[in-house]
Design a protein around this motif. Sequence first.
Motif, short mmCIF file in Angstrom:
data_model
loop_
_atom_site.label_atom_id
_atom_site.label_comp_id
_atom_site.label_asym_id
_atom_site.label_seq_id
_atom_site.Cartn_x
_atom_site.Cartn_y
_atom_site.Cartn_z
N LYS A 190 0.65 -1.58 -0.18
CA LYS A 190 0.27 -0.21 -0.34
C LYS A 190 0.90 1.04 -0.04
O LYS A 190 0.51 2.61 -0.52
CB LYS A 190 -0.84 -0.06 1.23
N ARG A 191 2.33 1.50 0.47
CA ARG A 191 3.43 2.65 1.13
C ARG A 191 3.54 2.40 -0.18
O ARG A 191 3.73 3.65 -0.97
CB ARG A 191 4.12 1.93 2.34
N GLU A 192 4.02 0.77 -1.26
CA GLU A 192 4.52 1.77 -2.50
C GLU A 192 3.67 2.41 -3.45
O GLU A 192 3.69 3.56 -4.22
CB GLU A 192 5.32 -0.04 -2.95
N ALA A 193 2.36 1.70 -3.30
CA ALA A 193 1.49 2.55 -4.23
C ALA A 193 0.68 3.69 -4.04
O ALA A 193 0.57 4.55 -5.08
CB ALA A 193 0.11 1.42 -4.65
N GLN B 164 3.26 5.80 -2.46
CA GLN B 164 4.13 6.56 -3.39
C GLN B 164 4.58 6.89 -5.03
O GLN B 164 4.34 7.97 -5.40
CB GLN B 164 5.57 5.90 -2.64
N MET B 165 3.73 6.09 -5.65
CA MET B 165 3.85 5.83 -6.86
C MET B 165 2.57 6.85 -7.33
O MET B 165 3.11 7.24 -9.01
CB MET B 165 3.62 4.40 -7.73
N GLU B 166 1.39 7.12 -7.16
CA GLU B 166 0.13 7.84 -6.88
C GLU B 166 1.02 9.14 -6.86
O GLU B 166 0.37 9.46 -8.08
CB GLU B 166 -0.61 7.13 -6.17
N THR B 167 1.18 9.37 -5.89
CA THR B 167 1.73 9.95 -5.87
C THR B 167 2.94 11.62 -6.72
O THR B 167 2.54 12.49 -6.95
CB THR B 167 2.59 11.39 -3.70
N SER B 168 4.33 10.35 -6.68
CA SER B 168 4.91 10.30 -8.70
C SER B 168 3.65 11.10 -9.69
O SER B 168 4.95 12.00 -10.23
CB SER B 168 6.33 9.30 -8.37
N VAL B 169 3.79 10.67 -9.66
CA VAL B 169 2.32 10.21 -11.13
C VAL B 169 2.04 11.69 -11.13
O VAL B 169 1.31 11.89 -12.33
CB VAL B 169 1.50 9.23 -11.42
N LYS B 170 1.02 11.75 -9.86
CA LYS B 170 0.55 13.18 -9.30
C LYS B 170 1.43 14.56 -9.73
O LYS B 170 0.91 15.28 -10.69
CB LYS B 170 0.03 13.34 -8.29
N MET B 171 2.38 14.72 -9.55
CA MET B 171 3.46 15.46 -9.46
C MET B 171 4.38 15.04 -10.73
O MET B 171 4.45 16.50 -11.51
CB MET B 171 5.02 15.16 -8.12
N GLN B 172 4.89 14.50 -11.27
CA GLN B 172 4.33 14.33 -13.17
C GLN B 172 3.55 14.91 -13.78
O GLN B 172 4.35 15.89 -14.47
CB GLN B 172 4.93 12.81 -13.38
#
Length: 91
Positions: free
Chosen positions: A53-56, A58-66
């Motif tokens: 869940k933590r990795e998912a 983090q990936m969502e956050t990085s995609v939103k930032m990108q």
Amino acid sequence: MNIFGIGLPEMALIFVVALLIFGPKKLPEIGRSLGKALRSFQEASNEFQKEIKREAEQMETSVKMQAQLEPEAKKTTQPSPETETEKASES
């Protein structure tokens, strides 16, 4: 009562067979060690789920930032109209 797809009659049969094989003195020890093993397996499973869940997240956050950064990058890389007219007048 249904645990791991085993009903009450099957559990009673397993208990009786275990009692005959191991005897009444060893059965509580075996039960304790089995309980500890199941508990440690459950803790490891919960920890694994939390990590996934933590990795998912983090990936969502990085995609939103990108996604937020990409439009700004496109704006800065496009040449301005003034620069194009200057280039045309120079040639």
